[in-house]
Design a protein around this motif. Structure first.
Motif, PDB file in Angstrom:
ATOM      1  N   PRO A   1       0.815  -1.228   0.000  1.00  0.00           N
ATOM      2  CA  PRO A   1       0.000   0.000   0.000  1.00  0.00           C
ATOM      3  C   PRO A   1       0.848   1.278   0.000  1.00  0.00           C
ATOM      4  O   PRO A   1       0.464   2.278  -0.614  1.00  0.00           O
ATOM      5  N   LEU A   2       1.994   1.232   0.665  1.00  0.00           N
ATOM      6  CA  LEU A   2       2.890   2.394   0.665  1.00  0.00           C
ATOM      7  C   LEU A   2       3.372   2.692  -0.753  1.00  0.00           C
ATOM      8  O   LEU A   2       3.396   3.855  -1.187  1.00  0.00           O
ATOM      9  N   LEU A   3       3.728   1.656  -1.483  1.00  0.00           N
ATOM     10  CA  LEU A   3       4.158   1.804  -2.875  1.00  0.00           C
ATOM     11  C   LEU A   3       3.049   2.447  -3.709  1.00  0.00           C
ATOM     12  O   LEU A   3       3.296   3.376  -4.478  1.00  0.00           O
ATOM     13  N   ILE A   4       1.829   1.976  -3.530  1.00  0.00           N
ATOM     14  CA  ILE A   4       0.690   2.528  -4.278  1.00  0.00           C
ATOM     15  C   ILE A   4       0.483   3.997  -3.926  1.00  0.00           C
ATOM     16  O   ILE A   4       0.282   4.836  -4.815  1.00  0.00           O
ATOM     17  N   LEU A   5       0.533   4.307  -2.643  1.00  0.00           N
ATOM     18  CA  LEU A   5       0.336   5.700  -2.219  1.00  0.00           C
ATOM     19  C   LEU A   5       1.388   6.627  -2.809  1.00  0.00           C
ATOM     20  O   LEU A   5       1.064   7.720  -3.309  1.00  0.00           O
ATOM     21  N   VAL A   6       2.642   6.210  -2.765  1.00  0.00           N
ATOM     22  CA  VAL A   6       3.716   7.046  -3.296  1.00  0.00           C
ATOM     23  C   VAL A   6       3.511   7.308  -4.778  1.00  0.00           C
ATOM     24  O   VAL A   6       3.644   8.445  -5.254  1.00  0.00           O
ATOM     25  N   LEU A   7       3.147   6.276  -5.529  1.00  0.00           N
ATOM     26  CA  LEU A   7       3.004   6.431  -6.984  1.00  0.00           C
ATOM     27  C   LEU A   7       1.742   7.179  -7.390  1.00  0.00           C
ATOM     28  O   LEU A   7       1.717   7.820  -8.440  1.00  0.00           O
ATOM     29  N   THR A   8       0.690   7.086  -6.593  1.00  0.00           N
ATOM     30  CA  THR A   8      -0.562   7.726  -7.002  1.00  0.00           C
ATOM     31  C   THR A   8      -0.745   9.123  -6.439  1.00  0.00           C
ATOM     32  O   THR A   8      -1.436   9.935  -7.037  1.00  0.00           O
TER      33      THR A   8
ATOM     34  N   GLN B   1       3.117  12.833  -7.998  1.00  0.00           N
ATOM     35  CA  GLN B   1       3.378  12.723  -9.428  1.00  0.00           C
ATOM     36  C   GLN B   1       4.670  13.427  -9.829  1.00  0.00           C
ATOM     37  O   GLN B   1       4.649  14.552 -10.304  1.00  0.00           O
ATOM     38  N   ALA B   2       5.796  12.786  -9.611  1.00  0.00           N
ATOM     39  CA  ALA B   2       7.087  13.362 -10.002  1.00  0.00           C
ATOM     40  C   ALA B   2       8.095  12.232 -10.124  1.00  0.00           C
ATOM     41  O   ALA B   2       7.869  11.119  -9.645  1.00  0.00           O
ATOM     42  N   ASP B   3       9.215  12.534 -10.803  1.00  0.00           N
ATOM     43  CA  ASP B   3      10.278  11.530 -10.899  1.00  0.00           C
ATOM     44  C   ASP B   3      10.767  11.106  -9.519  1.00  0.00           C
ATOM     45  O   ASP B   3      11.151   9.959  -9.319  1.00  0.00           O
ATOM     46  N   THR B   4      10.737  12.046  -8.576  1.00  0.00           N
ATOM     47  CA  THR B   4      11.153  11.715  -7.207  1.00  0.00           C
ATOM     48  C   THR B   4      10.290  10.600  -6.636  1.00  0.00           C
ATOM     49  O   THR B   4      10.790   9.702  -5.957  1.00  0.00           O
ATOM     50  N   ALA B   5       8.999  10.640  -6.931  1.00  0.00           N
ATOM     51  CA  ALA B   5       8.091   9.581  -6.462  1.00  0.00           C
ATOM     52  C   ALA B   5       8.475   8.230  -7.061  1.00  0.00           C
ATOM     53  O   ALA B   5       8.417   7.199  -6.382  1.00  0.00           O
ATOM     54  N   ARG B   6       8.872   8.250  -8.327  1.00  0.00           N
ATOM     55  CA  ARG B   6       9.273   6.992  -8.975  1.00  0.00           C
ATOM     56  C   ARG B   6      10.505   6.418  -8.288  1.00  0.00           C
ATOM     57  O   ARG B   6      10.608   5.213  -8.097  1.00  0.00           O
ATOM     58  N   TRP B   7      11.458   7.283  -7.929  1.00  0.00           N
ATOM     59  CA  TRP B   7      12.653   6.795  -7.243  1.00  0.00           C
ATOM     60  C   TRP B   7      12.304   6.248  -5.864  1.00  0.00           C
ATOM     61  O   TRP B   7      12.838   5.218  -5.438  1.00  0.00           O
ATOM     62  N   TRP B   8      11.407   6.946  -5.140  1.00  0.00           N
ATOM     63  CA  TRP B   8      10.971   6.437  -3.839  1.00  0.00           C
ATOM     64  C   TRP B   8      10.247   5.100  -3.988  1.00  0.00           C
ATOM     65  O   TRP B   8      10.454   4.173  -3.199  1.00  0.00           O
ATOM     66  N   ALA B   9       9.385   5.008  -4.986  1.00  0.00           N
ATOM     67  CA  ALA B   9       8.658   3.760  -5.229  1.00  0.00           C
ATOM     68  C   ALA B   9       9.640   2.638  -5.554  1.00  0.00           C
ATOM     69  O   ALA B   9       9.485   1.500  -5.078  1.00  0.00           O
ATOM     70  N   LEU B  10      10.643   2.943  -6.350  1.00  0.00           N
ATOM     71  CA  LEU B  10      11.667   1.941  -6.668  1.00  0.00           C
ATOM     72  C   LEU B  10      12.383   1.486  -5.403  1.00  0.00           C
ATOM     73  O   LEU B  10      12.614   0.292  -5.202  1.00  0.00           O
ATOM     74  N   GLY B  11      12.729   2.433  -4.535  1.00  0.00           N
ATOM     75  CA  GLY B  11      13.391   2.081  -3.278  1.00  0.00           C
ATOM     76  C   GLY B  11      12.520   1.188  -2.403  1.00  0.00           C
ATOM     77  O   GLY B  11      12.991   0.198  -1.837  1.00  0.00           O
ATOM     78  N   ILE B  12      11.235   1.516  -2.300  1.00  0.00           N
ATOM     79  CA  ILE B  12      10.305   0.701  -1.520  1.00  0.00           C
ATOM     80  C   ILE B  12      10.205  -0.696  -2.124  1.00  0.00           C
ATOM     81  O   ILE B  12      10.240  -1.709  -1.418  1.00  0.00           O
ATOM     82  N   PHE B  13      10.097  -0.747  -3.445  1.00  0.00           N
ATOM     83  CA  PHE B  13       9.968  -2.028  -4.136  1.00  0.00           C
ATOM     84  C   PHE B  13      11.224  -2.887  -3.941  1.00  0.00           C
ATOM     85  O   PHE B  13      11.124  -4.086  -3.667  1.00  0.00           O
ATOM     86  N   LEU B  14      12.395  -2.275  -4.076  1.00  0.00           N
ATOM     87  CA  LEU B  14      13.643  -3.034  -3.900  1.00  0.00           C
ATOM     88  C   LEU B  14      13.830  -3.474  -2.447  1.00  0.00           C
ATOM     89  O   LEU B  14      14.349  -4.567  -2.195  1.00  0.00           O
ATOM     90  N   LEU B  15      13.404  -2.650  -1.498  1.00  0.00           N
ATOM     91  CA  LEU B  15      13.428  -3.062  -0.089  1.00  0.00           C
ATOM     92  C   LEU B  15      12.547  -4.289   0.120  1.00  0.00           C
ATOM     93  O   LEU B  15      12.945  -5.253   0.785  1.00  0.00           O
ATOM     94  N   ALA B  16      11.378  -4.274  -0.480  1.00  0.00           N
ATOM     95  CA  ALA B  16      10.480  -5.425  -0.383  1.00  0.00           C
ATOM     96  C   ALA B  16      11.110  -6.659  -1.029  1.00  0.00           C
ATOM     97  O   ALA B  16      11.021  -7.770  -0.483  1.00  0.00           O
ATOM     98  N   ALA B  17      11.754  -6.479  -2.175  1.00  0.00           N
ATOM     99  CA  ALA B  17      12.416  -7.610  -2.832  1.00  0.00           C
ATOM    100  C   ALA B  17      13.533  -8.170  -1.957  1.00  0.00           C
ATOM    101  O   ALA B  17      13.728  -9.386  -1.879  1.00  0.00           O
ATOM    102  N   LEU B  18      14.259  -7.288  -1.294  1.00  0.00           N
ATOM    103  CA  LEU B  18      15.327  -7.722  -0.390  1.00  0.00           C
ATOM    104  C   LEU B  18      14.756  -8.516   0.785  1.00  0.00           C
ATOM    105  O   LEU B  18      15.321  -9.528   1.183  1.00  0.00           O
ATOM    106  N   THR B  19      13.625  -8.071   1.322  1.00  0.00           N
ATOM    107  CA  THR B  19      13.017  -8.811   2.435  1.00  0.00           C
ATOM    108  C   THR B  19      12.500 -10.167   1.957  1.00  0.00           C
ATOM    109  O   THR B  19      12.427 -11.103   2.754  1.00  0.00           O
TER     110      THR B  19
END
Length: 181
Positions: free
Chosen positions: A16-23, A26-44
């Motif tokens: 849900p955090l990933l969804i909130l950040v992306l929706t 609306q900026a490239d910064t959000a995409r980088w944050w979403a990527l970080g959240i996603f990669l953290l989840a992949a690491l876990t």
């Protein structure tokens, strides 16, 4: 509830955090944050599996919950990417269809199985593709990223077919017990 399963639940809360950040942002910064959240989840995802094996805490709950949370995270990201116009809805439908079919198939099995090598390759392919789709990269990356995403879709379909074949134990068409005498 053991540590690996708690880590898996923590990964679930990142969707849900990933969804909130992306929706909402609306900026490239959000995409980088979403990527970080996603990669953290992949690491876990890697971490909970490692700890479950290392601490001898593999459970039936973990075998069910871990791949389910993987699917939720991947599909959450892909659904927002559909909304943003970055991926076509039909491609997410193929992934969703496979995941729902295999999940419903697993529910009816008498013994809980972990993922086979094809399922693991599928997950790695999807993680790589989604990570690249989330990253706000230059347009020169569009074609390679779409090719990687197409490969992930292919692995999704292939791994599903292999899972069904292995579950059915389909015999070969030509018996290998033919006598040559």
């Amino acid at each position: 509830m053991n540590l690996p399963n708690l880590i898996t639940i923590g990964r679930l809360l990142l969707a849900p955090l990933l969804i909130l950040v992306l929706t909402l942002w609306q900026a490239d910064t959000a995409r980088w944050w979403a990527l970080g959240i996603f990669l953290l989840a992949a690491l876990t995802d890697w971490l909970d599996g490692y700890l479950a094996r290392r601490l001898n805490q593999i459970t039936d709950l973990g075998k069910i919950l871990d791949p389910l949370v993987d699917k939720i995270l991947i599909l959450a990201a892909l659904l927002v990417l559909v909304q943003l116009g970055d991926v076509p809805a039909w491609s997410v439908f193929i992934i969703l269809l496979r995941e729902m079919f295999i999940a419903s198939w697993r529910v009816n099995q008498t013994q809980v199985q972990g993922a086979n090598i094809w399922g693991k390759l599928k997950t790695v392919g999807q993680i790589l593709a989604v990570a690249l789709l989330l990253a706000p990269l230059a347009p020169v990356w569009d074609i390679p990223i779409l090719m990687i995403y197409g490969g992930a879709i292919a692995l999704t379909v292939i791994s599903g077919l292999i899972y069904i074949k292995e579950s059915y134990s389909i015999p070969p068409i030509i018996p290998d017990t033919i006598n040559n005498t």
